[in-house]
Design a protein around this motif. Structure first.
Motif, PDB file in Angstrom:
ATOM      1  N   LEU A 270       9.294   0.684  -1.795  1.00  9.73           N
ATOM      2  CA  LEU A 270       7.867   0.462  -1.517  1.00  9.73           C
ATOM      3  C   LEU A 270       7.044   1.643  -2.031  1.00  9.73           C
ATOM      4  O   LEU A 270       7.377   2.799  -1.760  1.00  9.73           O
ATOM      5  CB  LEU A 270       7.653   0.295  -0.013  1.00  9.73           C
ATOM      6  CG  LEU A 270       6.199   0.272   0.491  1.00  9.73           C
ATOM      7  CD1 LEU A 270       5.443  -0.926  -0.072  1.00  9.73           C
ATOM      8  CD2 LEU A 270       6.171   0.266   2.024  1.00  9.73           C
ATOM      9  N   ILE A 271       5.975   1.324  -2.752  1.00  9.69           N
ATOM     10  CA  ILE A 271       5.020   2.340  -3.209  1.00  9.69           C
ATOM     11  C   ILE A 271       3.675   2.071  -2.546  1.00  9.69           C
ATOM     12  O   ILE A 271       3.179   0.935  -2.556  1.00  9.69           O
ATOM     13  CB  ILE A 271       4.862   2.314  -4.747  1.00  9.69           C
ATOM     14  CG1 ILE A 271       6.183   2.683  -5.432  1.00  9.69           C
ATOM     15  CG2 ILE A 271       3.749   3.263  -5.195  1.00  9.69           C
ATOM     16  CD1 ILE A 271       6.147   2.533  -6.948  1.00  9.69           C
ATOM     17  N   ILE A 272       3.103   3.097  -1.948  1.00  8.61           N
ATOM     18  CA  ILE A 272       1.748   3.033  -1.406  1.00  8.61           C
ATOM     19  C   ILE A 272       0.883   3.883  -2.321  1.00  8.61           C
ATOM     20  O   ILE A 272       1.164   5.073  -2.525  1.00  8.61           O
ATOM     21  CB  ILE A 272       1.666   3.577   0.032  1.00  8.61           C
ATOM     22  CG1 ILE A 272       2.644   2.837   0.957  1.00  8.61           C
ATOM     23  CG2 ILE A 272       0.226   3.489   0.553  1.00  8.61           C
ATOM     24  CD1 ILE A 272       2.306   1.407   1.247  1.00  8.61           C
ATOM     25  N   ALA A 273      -0.160   3.285  -2.904  1.00 15.36           N
ATOM     26  CA  ALA A 273      -0.981   4.003  -3.889  1.00 15.36           C
ATOM     27  C   ALA A 273      -2.456   3.886  -3.550  1.00 15.36           C
ATOM     28  O   ALA A 273      -2.919   2.835  -3.102  1.00 15.36           O
ATOM     29  CB  ALA A 273      -0.718   3.445  -5.291  1.00 15.36           C
ATOM     30  N   GLY A 274      -3.184   4.973  -3.764  1.00 15.39           N
ATOM     31  CA  GLY A 274      -4.625   4.940  -3.517  1.00 15.39           C
ATOM     32  C   GLY A 274      -5.192   6.339  -3.407  1.00 15.39           C
ATOM     33  O   GLY A 274      -4.483   7.337  -3.489  1.00 15.39           O
ATOM     34  N   LYS A 275      -6.496   6.383  -3.205  1.00 12.61           N
ATOM     35  CA  LYS A 275      -7.156   7.687  -3.180  1.00 12.61           C
ATOM     36  C   LYS A 275      -7.281   8.234  -1.759  1.00 12.61           C
ATOM     37  O   LYS A 275      -7.342   7.495  -0.781  1.00 12.61           O
ATOM     38  CB  LYS A 275      -8.531   7.597  -3.842  1.00 12.61           C
ATOM     39  CG  LYS A 275      -9.558   6.736  -3.142  1.00 12.61           C
ATOM     40  CD  LYS A 275     -10.885   6.772  -3.891  1.00 12.61           C
ATOM     41  CE  LYS A 275     -11.955   5.976  -3.158  1.00 12.61           C
ATOM     42  NZ  LYS A 275     -13.269   6.040  -3.834  1.00 12.61           N
ATOM     43  N   ASP A 276      -7.284   9.546  -1.683  1.00 14.54           N
ATOM     44  CA  ASP A 276      -7.562  10.297  -0.452  1.00 14.54           C
ATOM     45  C   ASP A 276      -6.773   9.802   0.765  1.00 14.54           C
ATOM     46  O   ASP A 276      -7.350   9.393   1.774  1.00 14.54           O
ATOM     47  CB  ASP A 276      -9.059  10.240  -0.134  1.00 14.54           C
ATOM     48  CG  ASP A 276      -9.919  10.743  -1.278  1.00 14.54           C
ATOM     49  OD1 ASP A 276      -9.438  11.606  -2.039  1.00 14.54           O
ATOM     50  OD2 ASP A 276     -11.060  10.268  -1.422  1.00 14.54           O
ATOM     51  N   PRO A 277      -5.430   9.843   0.695  1.00 10.74           N
ATOM     52  CA  PRO A 277      -4.644   9.332   1.818  1.00 10.74           C
ATOM     53  C   PRO A 277      -4.896  10.104   3.119  1.00 10.74           C
ATOM     54  O   PRO A 277      -4.966  11.336   3.123  1.00 10.74           O
ATOM     55  CB  PRO A 277      -3.194   9.495   1.349  1.00 10.74           C
ATOM     56  CG  PRO A 277      -3.241  10.514   0.263  1.00 10.74           C
ATOM     57  CD  PRO A 277      -4.571  10.341  -0.398  1.00 10.74           C
ATOM     58  N   ASP A 278      -5.020   9.364   4.196  1.00 11.08           N
ATOM     59  CA  ASP A 278      -5.178   9.935   5.521  1.00 11.08           C
ATOM     60  C   ASP A 278      -3.904  10.705   5.907  1.00 11.08           C
ATOM     61  O   ASP A 278      -2.814  10.407   5.408  1.00 11.08           O
ATOM     62  CB  ASP A 278      -5.437   8.791   6.514  1.00 11.08           C
ATOM     63  CG  ASP A 278      -5.648   9.285   7.931  1.00 11.08           C
ATOM     64  OD1 ASP A 278      -6.732   9.819   8.205  1.00 11.08           O
ATOM     65  OD2 ASP A 278      -4.727   9.115   8.748  1.00 11.08           O
ATOM     66  N   SER A 279      -4.057  11.670   6.797  1.00 12.19           N
ATOM     67  CA  SER A 279      -2.908  12.495   7.203  1.00 12.19           C
ATOM     68  C   SER A 279      -1.784  11.653   7.809  1.00 12.19           C
ATOM     69  O   SER A 279      -0.596  11.965   7.635  1.00 12.19           O
ATOM     70  CB  SER A 279      -3.359  13.567   8.201  1.00 12.19           C
ATOM     71  OG  SER A 279      -3.944  12.969   9.353  1.00 12.19           O
TER      72      SER A 279
ATOM     73  N   PHE B  88       9.377   6.292   4.631  1.00 12.70           N
ATOM     74  CA  PHE B  88       9.086   4.864   4.636  1.00 12.70           C
ATOM     75  C   PHE B  88       8.732   4.349   3.239  1.00 12.70           C
ATOM     76  O   PHE B  88       8.988   3.195   2.906  1.00 12.70           O
ATOM     77  CB  PHE B  88       7.925   4.559   5.593  1.00 12.70           C
ATOM     78  CG  PHE B  88       8.316   4.499   7.035  1.00 12.70           C
ATOM     79  CD1 PHE B  88       8.948   3.380   7.554  1.00 12.70           C
ATOM     80  CD2 PHE B  88       8.084   5.573   7.873  1.00 12.70           C
ATOM     81  CE1 PHE B  88       9.312   3.311   8.883  1.00 12.70           C
ATOM     82  CE2 PHE B  88       8.441   5.528   9.216  1.00 12.70           C
ATOM     83  CZ  PHE B  88       9.062   4.393   9.715  1.00 12.70           C
ATOM     84  N   PHE B  89       8.105   5.174   2.429  1.00  9.11           N
ATOM     85  CA  PHE B  89       7.637   4.744   1.112  1.00  9.11           C
ATOM     86  C   PHE B  89       7.391   5.954   0.222  1.00  9.11           C
ATOM     87  O   PHE B  89       7.371   7.105   0.681  1.00  9.11           O
ATOM     88  CB  PHE B  89       6.349   3.918   1.237  1.00  9.11           C
ATOM     89  CG  PHE B  89       5.269   4.602   2.048  1.00  9.11           C
ATOM     90  CD1 PHE B  89       4.462   5.590   1.489  1.00  9.11           C
ATOM     91  CD2 PHE B  89       5.061   4.255   3.380  1.00  9.11           C
ATOM     92  CE1 PHE B  89       3.474   6.211   2.232  1.00  9.11           C
ATOM     93  CE2 PHE B  89       4.075   4.876   4.142  1.00  9.11           C
ATOM     94  CZ  PHE B  89       3.283   5.859   3.566  1.00  9.11           C
ATOM     95  N   GLU B  90       7.183   5.658  -1.051  1.00  2.69           N
ATOM     96  CA  GLU B  90       6.762   6.679  -2.015  1.00  2.69           C
ATOM     97  C   GLU B  90       5.240   6.641  -2.105  1.00  2.69           C
ATOM     98  O   GLU B  90       4.656   5.585  -2.327  1.00  2.69           O
ATOM     99  CB  GLU B  90       7.372   6.395  -3.387  1.00  2.69           C
ATOM    100  CG  GLU B  90       6.936   7.379  -4.463  1.00  2.69           C
ATOM    101  CD  GLU B  90       7.424   6.991  -5.852  1.00  2.69           C
ATOM    102  OE1 GLU B  90       6.893   7.539  -6.841  1.00  2.69           O
ATOM    103  OE2 GLU B  90       8.316   6.118  -5.945  1.00  2.69           O
ATOM    104  N   LEU B  91       4.606   7.770  -1.913  1.00  5.31           N
ATOM    105  CA  LEU B  91       3.143   7.846  -1.939  1.00  5.31           C
ATOM    106  C   LEU B  91       2.674   8.279  -3.322  1.00  5.31           C
ATOM    107  O   LEU B  91       3.129   9.293  -3.857  1.00  5.31           O
ATOM    108  CB  LEU B  91       2.650   8.841  -0.886  1.00  5.31           C
ATOM    109  CG  LEU B  91       1.141   9.075  -0.804  1.00  5.31           C
ATOM    110  CD1 LEU B  91       0.403   7.781  -0.448  1.00  5.31           C
ATOM    111  CD2 LEU B  91       0.824  10.164   0.219  1.00  5.31           C
ATOM    112  N   ARG B  92       1.767   7.497  -3.914  1.00  6.29           N
ATOM    113  CA  ARG B  92       1.122   7.865  -5.185  1.00  6.29           C
ATOM    114  C   ARG B  92      -0.365   8.036  -4.899  1.00  6.29           C
ATOM    115  O   ARG B  92      -1.082   7.043  -4.733  1.00  6.29           O
ATOM    116  CB  ARG B  92       1.328   6.773  -6.233  1.00  6.29           C
ATOM    117  CG  ARG B  92       2.777   6.427  -6.536  1.00  6.29           C
ATOM    118  CD  ARG B  92       3.390   7.332  -7.580  1.00  6.29           C
ATOM    119  NE  ARG B  92       4.722   6.870  -7.932  1.00  6.29           N
ATOM    120  CZ  ARG B  92       4.989   6.045  -8.958  1.00  6.29           C
ATOM    121  NH1 ARG B  92       3.982   5.626  -9.718  1.00  6.29           N
ATOM    122  NH2 ARG B  92       6.220   5.669  -9.206  1.00  6.29           N
ATOM    123  N   ALA B  93      -0.809   9.263  -4.799  1.00  5.89           N
ATOM    124  CA  ALA B  93      -2.190   9.545  -4.387  1.00  5.89           C
ATOM    125  C   ALA B  93      -3.084   9.886  -5.571  1.00  5.89           C
ATOM    126  O   ALA B  93      -2.664  10.575  -6.507  1.00  5.89           O
ATOM    127  CB  ALA B  93      -2.205  10.693  -3.383  1.00  5.89           C
TER     128      ALA B  93
END
Length: 373
Positions: free
Chosen positions: A237-246, A256-261
């Motif tokens: 699972l990849i979660i991608a987007g701008k300005d991730p919350d803490s 849980f996932f790979e974060l692409r910020a």
């Protein structure tokens, strides 16, 4: 020189077109330009600057400072309307007799003004605003909760001003049904967006959730996905987007996932186009989510909860999952298989007909021209 002219009053500066409302406005302006309209674009400015790109689409671009005076909260009008009410806007609208398209309830302060009584006035409703603010109040606390709750009540009362419009343009069928109480001159206009030719590309075996990761709706969606689906399921699972919350960063650190910020536009486009499965979950049924449109423009499977497609025609183009075990079953089934040809052909037809941006805008211009004659 065209004799087809229109004023468009935008609640925000619509470029860059990087969030739902801005995307809808920007690509509508672009479509109207392509159809042959000379556009005077009025924009409320509060942090997005004055991009030169808008001058390529509109013959005139006028900017107004949005006055966020705290005393505007004391007005009987909603704050989002009262803070967009400069007299200069009315003066500029009166410089000619071209029809006026008000983008969102936010911009309609002068909709019922006597000076505009003889003008053709159109309102694009992006969602049912009082429902949206009520949902925000349910998720907030402290002064924000009080503000959203107050704004919801004011918006519900103010909404009757739509009776002064000559044409209403709701974004989905559920909104059409709601706004029909104010006018019989109402036409369903689906969202406007960057319409690219659908090209079938091979996908890679990963799941994707994307969006603005600082927005509460998306934060809650990511939490739900981790808790209800990935509590036992193991899948890339990849979660991608701008300005991730803490809280999102914390979940990524737990594995849980790979974060692409904060990807750039081309990186995000690449990620979206090659995802085998798109996960779209929301607890808000307002408007239409543009990320749903973007996901359907790919060759990936699109899994949604019922709220994501509520009041739209898009459920038939997605896999609708009702319970957490439905999500797990559909993910396991789809991860090893490309989208079949029949489903992709349905999407191609959807974007060439019902979601054809220029043709949908052309239908609106024909209605406007009838109103003008």
């Amino acid at each position: 020189m065209t004799d087809k002219k229109i004023h468009i009053v935008s609640f925000d500066v619509p470029f860059p077109a990087n969030y739902g409302g801005a995307i809808d406005v920007y690509f509508r302006v672009k479509a109207l330009k392509e159809i042959g309209y000379e556009i005077t674009l009025h924009c409320f400015e509060y942090g997005r600057g004055r991009p030169s790109e808008l001058s390529d689409l509109a013959s005139t671009v006028v900017y107004y400072k949005r006055r966020k005076n705290p005393f505007a909260w004391l007005s009987r009008n909603p704050f989002i309307v009262q803070t967009r009410s400069p007299k200069k806007l009315l003066a500029n609208l009166l410089k000619d007799d071209a029809p006026i398209l008000f983008e969102g309830l936010h911009t309609t302060y002068f909709l019922g003004h006597p000076s505009l009584k003889e003008r053709t006035k159109i309102v694009r409703t992006h969602n049912v605003e009082h429902d949206y603010y009520f949902m925000l109040s349910e998720q907030a606390s402290g002064w924000k909760k009080r503000y959203y709750s107050s704004e919801s009540k004011k918006l519900k009362r103010y909404e009757s001003n739509l009776q002064f419009a000559d044409l209403l343009l709701p974004i989905k069928q559920a909104d059409f049904d709601h706004f029909s109480q104010y006018s019989t001159k109402i036409h369903l206009l689906p969202p406007c967006f960057d319409q690219k030719e659908l090209v079938r590309t091979s996908t890679e075996p990963y799941l994707l959730f994307h969006g603005n990761l600082s927005v509460n709706e998306n934060i809650e969606a990511v939490k739900w996905i981790c808790k209800e689906i990935f509590d036992t399921l193991e899948a890339p699972l990849i979660i991608a987007g701008k300005d991730p919350d803490s809280s999102i960063i914390e979940l990524s650190e737990k594995g849980f996932f790979e974060l692409r910020a904060n990807l750039n536009e081309s990186e995000m486009s690449e990620l979206i186009s090659h995802a085998r499965i798109h996960l779209l979950y929301t607890n808000q049924s307002t408007g239409i989510k543009l990320k749903l449109i973007h996901s359907l423009q790919t060759a990936g499977h699109v899994l949604v909860n019922p709220t994501m497609v509520e009041g739209t025609i898009l459920d038939r183009y997605c896999t609708v999952c009702h319970q957490h075990f439905d999500w797990k079953h559909e993910i396991e089934k789809a991860l090893d298989h490309e989208l079949d040809e029949a489903r992709f052909a349905m999407r191609t037809d959807l974007f060439s007909t019902k979601l054809n941006v220029v043709e949908n805008c052309r239908k609106v211009t024909k209605i406007i021209e009838k109103l003008e004659n």
